[in-house]
Design an enzyme around this catalytic site. Structure first.
Site, PDB file in Angstrom:
ATOM      1  N   GLY A   9       0.839  -1.209   0.000  1.00 58.41           N
ATOM      2  CA  GLY A   9       0.000   0.000   0.000  1.00 58.41           C
ATOM      3  C   GLY A   9       0.870   1.254   0.000  1.00 58.41           C
ATOM      4  N   GLY A  12      -0.402   4.995  -1.009  1.00 57.44           N
ATOM      5  CA  GLY A  12      -1.409   5.698  -0.210  1.00 57.44           C
ATOM      6  C   GLY A  12      -0.846   6.935   0.458  1.00 57.44           C
ATOM      7  CG  ASP A  35      -0.714   0.730  -3.920  1.00 55.75           C
ATOM      8  OD1 ASP A  35      -0.525   1.559  -3.006  1.00 55.75           O
ATOM      9  OD2 ASP A  35      -1.841   0.303  -4.233  1.00 55.75           O
ATOM     10  CB  ILE A  36      -3.729  -2.896  -5.850  1.00 56.71           C
ATOM     11  CG1 ILE A  36      -4.500  -4.015  -6.553  1.00 56.71           C
ATOM     12  CG2 ILE A  36      -4.401  -1.520  -6.012  1.00 56.71           C
ATOM     13  CD1 ILE A  36      -5.831  -4.332  -5.931  1.00 56.71           C
ATOM     14  CE1 TYR A 143     -10.239   3.928  10.045  1.00 57.28           C
ATOM     15  CE2 TYR A 143      -9.380   2.341   8.480  1.00 57.28           C
ATOM     16  CZ  TYR A 143      -9.188   3.408   9.347  1.00 57.28           C
ATOM     17  OH  TYR A 143      -7.924   3.936   9.502  1.00 57.28           O
ATOM     18  CE  LYS A 147      -7.047   0.036  10.005  1.00 57.33           C
ATOM     19  NZ  LYS A 147      -5.838  -0.584   9.420  1.00 57.33           N
ATOM     20  CB  ILE A 173      -2.404  11.475   8.995  1.00 55.17           C
ATOM     21  CG1 ILE A 173      -2.228  10.572  10.226  1.00 55.17           C
ATOM     22  CG2 ILE A 173      -1.029  11.902   8.452  1.00 55.17           C
ATOM     23  CD1 ILE A 173      -1.479   9.288   9.965  1.00 55.17           C
TER      24      ILE A 173
END
Ligand code: VAH
Length: 317
Positions: A9, A12, A35-36, A143, A147, A173
């Site tokens: 990832g 991102g 990454d994808i 989400y 987590k 962030i």
């Protein structure tokens, strides 16, 4: 001997800057970005890059074997707002990618893992002010559920199999190098871009919605500090609370207006307001400060100064 690191990832918001920092520390050739897809060509062309679907166990296993990877940063996830639109896809990506990496580590292929958690593990029954490390966690988003469950699995794999997995409950962030995607705190990035581009911003949260936030440089510093800390110092193997600044859309608007007096804002809360209302407004991160000397460097004014300076270069070169 330098680590051989795989970042899953890497394209991102956090992955982009984490890749650059880890390459600065360990050398470009020791950090494989993946990454994808190849959506961020500057990152793809900045060093070793592989296309990996984080849901594909064999792709991760083969990459780790081919490059003798000893450390994995698993940054791929669907965030809070996107997770509410595509719940099963969020569960699939967020959970199966974690199991793949934990099981590779259990099998001895990987020595150390970083996996990001989030303040999204907290819910409306959590104490909202100065939320403690150990408290009620009843998340109301997919989400947040991924987590919360992911934290429990990280702690289980550490206790049961000795897997050295480390995690942080990131707040919102803010960064200027890569846009966030599908988060509830994304307004705090969009507002800076719109202030420079258009001089006005329609905020999707109400003006007094206080949320825990952090400038990207502090988030990267915390991630590196945690990963470099001696294992015996770490008392938390679910995920560490982490905090730097808490602010409302009104606070950040006023901080920007000090630099851009004509900047205007309107508020038009959408479905993300309910998500934000379920999260704490401030976090107690005293355990991170005790265990691995965490301390933030950026307050709201310092962050606004850097964000506006860098975005002015981007939009008015
Ligand atoms: C989100 N940026 O908004 C993420 C983060 C604390 C929020 O996990 O979903």
């Amino acid at each position: 001997m330098s680590s051989k690191i795989l970042i899953i990832g890497a394209c991102g918001q956090i992955g982009t800057e984490l890749t650059a920092k880890l390459r600065e520390i360990h050398g470009v050739d020791n950090v494989i970005a993946s990454d994808i897809n190849t959506r961020k060509l500057d990152l793809v062309n900045s060093g070793p890059f592989e296309i990996i679907d984080a849901k594909n166990f064999n792709a991760i296993k083969d990459c780790c074997k081919n490059h003798n990877i000893d450390t994995v940063y698993l940054m791929a996830a669907l965030l809070s707002a996107t997770g509410e639109k595509y719940p099963m896809e969020a569960w699939d990506l967020n959970m199966n990618s974690l199991f793949h990496v934990l099981n590779l580590a259990k099998g001895g292929n990987i020595k150390k893992i970083f996996w990001p958690s989030s303040i999204a593990v907290f819910g409306p029954t959590t104490p909202r002010e100065n939320t403690p490390q150990h408290t009620i966690c009843e998340p109301t988003t997919v989400y947040g559920i991924t987590k919360q469950v992911g934290e429990r699995w990280c702690e289980y794999y550490n206790n049961k199999y000795g897997v050295d997995v480390r995690s942080i409950r990131y707040p919102g962030i803010i960064s200027h190098k890569a846009m966030p995607g599908g988060g509830t705190t994304d307004y705090a990035v969009e507002i800076y871009h719109e202030a420079i581009k258009n001089g006005s911003y329609e905020c999707f949260l109400s003006e007094n919605t206080s949320l825990p936030m952090m400038f990207m440089e502090d988030a990267i510093k915390a991630t590196i500090n945690l990963m470099e800390a001696p294992s015996e110092q770490l008392t938390i193997r679910s995920a560490y609370n982490l905090s730097a600044i808490s602010f409302t859309p009104k606070d950040i608007f006023e901080s920007i207006k000090n630099h851009l007096p004509d900047f205007e804002i309107t508020y038009n809360p959408d479905f993300r307001q309910a998500i934000a209302d379920s999260w704490p407004s401030s976090i107690d991160d005293s355990v991170a400060r005790k265990d691995w000397n965490w301390k933030e460097s950026f307050n709201l004014e310092a962050m606004t100064t850097v964000m506006l300076k860098e975005l002015k270069k981007k939009y008015n070169p």
